[in-house]
Design a protein around this motif. Structure first.
Motif, PDB file in Angstrom:
ATOM      1  N   GLN A  88       0.826  -1.204   0.000  1.00  0.00           N
ATOM      2  CA  GLN A  88       0.000   0.000   0.000  1.00  0.00           C
ATOM      3  C   GLN A  88       0.863   1.257   0.000  1.00  0.00           C
ATOM      4  OE1 GLN A  88      -3.495  -0.037  -0.275  1.00  0.00           O
ATOM      5  NE2 GLN A  88      -2.971   2.072  -0.823  1.00  0.00           N
ATOM      6  N   GLY A  89       1.971   1.223   0.732  1.00  0.00           N
ATOM      7  CA  GLY A  89       2.882   2.364   0.728  1.00  0.00           C
ATOM      8  C   GLY A  89       3.443   2.634  -0.653  1.00  0.00           C
ATOM      9  N   CYS A  90       3.779   1.569  -1.373  1.00  0.00           N
ATOM     10  CA  CYS A  90       4.285   1.720  -2.743  1.00  0.00           C
ATOM     11  C   CYS A  90       3.202   2.265  -3.668  1.00  0.00           C
ATOM     12  CB  CYS A  90       4.799   0.380  -3.260  1.00  0.00           C
ATOM     13  SG  CYS A  90       6.302  -0.217  -2.450  1.00  0.00           S
TER      14      CYS A  90
ATOM     15  N   LEU B 152       9.010  -2.498  -6.276  1.00  0.00           N
ATOM     16  CA  LEU B 152       8.877  -3.468  -5.193  1.00  0.00           C
ATOM     17  C   LEU B 152       9.505  -4.785  -5.637  1.00  0.00           C
ATOM     18  CD1 LEU B 152       7.615  -4.122  -2.382  1.00  0.00           C
ATOM     19  CD2 LEU B 152       5.563  -4.863  -3.617  1.00  0.00           C
ATOM     20  N   VAL B 153      10.447  -5.299  -4.849  1.00  0.00           N
ATOM     21  CA  VAL B 153      11.124  -6.559  -5.158  1.00  0.00           C
ATOM     22  C   VAL B 153      10.659  -7.605  -4.147  1.00  0.00           C
ATOM     23  CG1 VAL B 153      13.334  -7.733  -5.446  1.00  0.00           C
ATOM     24  CG2 VAL B 153      13.121  -5.306  -6.046  1.00  0.00           C
ATOM     25  N   VAL B 154       9.916  -8.608  -4.627  1.00  0.00           N
ATOM     26  CA  VAL B 154       9.351  -9.647  -3.765  1.00  0.00           C
ATOM     27  C   VAL B 154      10.129 -10.941  -3.979  1.00  0.00           C
ATOM     28  CG1 VAL B 154       7.274 -10.960  -3.177  1.00  0.00           C
ATOM     29  CG2 VAL B 154       7.073  -8.581  -3.936  1.00  0.00           C
ATOM     30  N   SER B 155      10.593 -11.556  -2.900  1.00  0.00           N
ATOM     31  CA  SER B 155      11.377 -12.790  -3.028  1.00  0.00           C
ATOM     32  C   SER B 155      10.942 -13.796  -1.976  1.00  0.00           C
ATOM     33  CB  SER B 155      12.872 -12.487  -2.875  1.00  0.00           C
ATOM     34  OG  SER B 155      13.134 -11.892  -1.609  1.00  0.00           O
ATOM     35  N   GLY B 156      11.210 -15.067  -2.251  1.00  0.00           N
ATOM     36  CA  GLY B 156      10.875 -16.129  -1.308  1.00  0.00           C
ATOM     37  C   GLY B 156      10.945 -17.478  -1.987  1.00  0.00           C
ATOM     38  N   GLU B 157      10.957 -18.536  -1.205  1.00  0.00           N
ATOM     39  CA  GLU B 157      11.049 -19.886  -1.763  1.00  0.00           C
ATOM     40  C   GLU B 157       9.735 -20.289  -2.415  1.00  0.00           C
ATOM     41  OE1 GLU B 157       9.716 -22.906   1.752  1.00  0.00           O
ATOM     42  OE2 GLU B 157      11.819 -22.308   1.738  1.00  0.00           O
TER      43      GLU B 157
ATOM     44  N   THR C 169      11.658  -0.837  -2.715  1.00  0.00           N
ATOM     45  CA  THR C 169      11.341  -1.491  -1.445  1.00  0.00           C
ATOM     46  C   THR C 169      11.623  -2.979  -1.588  1.00  0.00           C
ATOM     47  OG1 THR C 169       9.593   0.105  -0.926  1.00  0.00           O
ATOM     48  CG2 THR C 169       9.517  -2.014   0.221  1.00  0.00           C
ATOM     49  N   ASP C 170      12.353  -3.534  -0.640  1.00  0.00           N
ATOM     50  CA  ASP C 170      12.661  -4.966  -0.630  1.00  0.00           C
ATOM     51  C   ASP C 170      11.622  -5.677   0.236  1.00  0.00           C
ATOM     52  OD1 ASP C 170      13.933  -7.367  -1.017  1.00  0.00           O
ATOM     53  OD2 ASP C 170      15.531  -6.990   0.437  1.00  0.00           O
TER      54      ASP C 170
END
Length: 485
Positions: free
Chosen positions: A8-10, A22-27, A183-184
């Motif tokens: 929401q901030g982005c 926005l960079v979204v990461s995860g397994e 934003t990470d």
């Protein structure tokens, strides 16, 4: 929810014309796709136009693919700017004109201009999923758009699996996170309390006693917790991947033989696929295929993805593919390749399926791969490397000299210096004909020049000129031609 608060901030920043990345990461299974779907709903409710494209492991040979899908760029687009980008890309691929990589940069500039124009109309959220499988052109476009985002009403979101990025993807991630607008958002495993809470919510009072002792086996992965609940808590430590397979089997068997065959072909088409193309592959009316796909959606195996459908998770698609015997899978790939050729698809897509469906030594598949590689050698040399590597795996004997040289130049163009030098030196040990040896030395000269080994480069070029003369070629013209290959 902390993650949605960051989203929401982005969105607020982008709506105000300050841009955001926005960079979204995860397994795998951690919830990236679920978060992005929820973020897209928030964006749409906030007045954003949402564009989603995804890279796929099996379609990395399609330059700019996720961007073309996200922005719905086709030669038949109603929007003149969209049509012009599609026409430019197709012309660049067919002509392969200009210096190495120049066509790529022209297309990237046009895509950035297009995003700027679209953002001037309404705020835009552009999502590029699964960066770990993206082609180089897609990665470079993401970098260019991100650099322009600071003055646009644009939120650019990229997602990737933890630890799965190639070198160019890792560089992009570093560059994006260095931007002031970035934003990470790494998605971690759920902690013990959150995992227990999710499992309890999904299981309900009746099933909770059976599920509760096994929650730790899911290791905080939301998808695996969901599967554990679906299995009624029967999966023990280390058995959740088996539970996934059983879960997929149970849900596909509910579709009957027709539904299973439909989903198996869809799995080979990719994580995301066109229902119309799937109907063409199956040789059945679209309305019949739509009925089977609707049942798969009801079984929570598929979800809508713009004008296409997508597997709810790539683990589901992988499981469907693993169930197929190799001979059957090869036959299905061959069918897809023939269908793509009939419907006018791009050469690399046709070649990839033809190669996967071809026996070793299949000359037709080898020629398809070679032609597709040549078609893309200037626009996307990484695609050329992939296609020719596939050709090499199919060949009964060493690649023909011309194909070997095309692979060498593509390796050099993509910065794979070590592989290029090793392959070139191995080829020279076979004492090839002077013309071939001259091209190999010229390639080595360019590599050594790029690595500031100027003495080595001069030696290689002198050798190339001498061998070219021996082969009856004009040295200067020869080197110019070799360097543009």
């Amino acid at each position: 929810m902390r993650e949605l608060a960051k989203v929401q901030g982005c969105l607020d920043r982008a709506r105000g014309g300050l841009g955001a990345v926005l960079v979204v990461s995860g397994e795998a299974g951690i919830g990236k796709s679920r978060l992005l779907r929820e973020a897209a709903r928030h964006a749409s409710d906030s007045g954003f136009a949402v564009h989603v494209g995804a890279a796929e492991q099996m379609t990395q040979t399609r330059p700019f693919g996720p961007w073309l899908d996200a922005l719905e760029i086709t030669p038949s687009s109603r929007d003149e700017d969209l049509r012009s980008v599609a026409v430019l890309l197709r012309a660049a691929i067919l002509a392969s004109a200009g210096e190495l990589g120049s066509a790529t940069h022209v297309v990237i500039e046009d895509l950035v201009d297009l995003v700027e124009r679209l953002a001037a109309e309404v705020p835009r959220m552009i999502v590029i999923e699964d960066l770990q499988w993206a082609d180089d052109a897609t990665v470079l476009t993401a970098r260019a758009v991100a650099r322009s985002a600071a003055h646009l009403r644009v939120l650019l979101v990229v997602s990737h699996r933890t630890g799965g990025l190639p070198a160019i993807g890792r560089r992009l991630r570093r560059e994006l996170l260095d931007l002031d607008v970035a934003t990470d958002l790494p998605l971690a495993e759920l902690d013990h309390a959150a995992a227990q809470g999710l499992a309890e919510e999904l299981a309900g009072d009746a099933m909770w006693p059976a599920v509760h002792p096994q929650v730790e086996a899911a290791r905080g992965n939301p998808l695996l917790i969901e599967l554990l609940v679906a299995a009624g808590g029967r999966s023990g430590e280390g058995d959740l991947r088996c539970a996934l397979r059983e879960h997929v089997r149970d849900r596909t068997w509910a579709l009957g033989d027709d539904g299973i065959r439909t989903l198996q072909y869809a799995a080979l088409l990719g994580q995301r696929f066109s229902p119309d193309l799937l109907a063409e592959v199956l040789g059945r009316p679209p309305v019949e295929v739509a009925s089977a796909l609707q049942r798969a959606i009801e079984q929570q195996l598929l979800i809508s993805s713009g004008h296409d459908l997508a597997f709810r998770h790539d683990l589901i698609r992988d499981t469907l593919g693993e169930e197929l015997p190799q001979a059957v899978r090869a036959s299905m790939h061959a069918t897809i390749g023939r269908t793509l050729a009939r419907t006018g698809a791009r050469s690399p897509e046709i070649a990839r399926h033809a190669a996967l469906g071809a026996p070793r030594g299949d000359r037709e598949a080898l020629e398809l791969l070679r032609r597709a590689a040549v078609e893309y050698r200037r626009l996307a040399p990484a695609v050329t490397v992939d296609l020719l590597t596939r050709a090499e795996s199919l060949a009964d004997e060493r690649l023909p000299d011309q194909v070997e040289l095309e692979l060498l130049w593509a390796l050099a163009a993509t910065g794979r210096t070590g592989s290029c030098i090793e392959r070139a030196e191995r080829r020279l040990q076979d004492q090839p004909q002077p013309a071939t040896a001259a091209a190999v030395h010229a390639c080595l000269g360019l590599i050594r020049q790029r690595t500031n080994d100027l003495d080595g480069a001069r030696t290689e070029f002198d050798t190339a000129v001498a061998l070219a003369a021996e082969a009856g070629q004009i040295p200067a013209a020869y080197l110019a031609d070799a360097a543009s290959t």
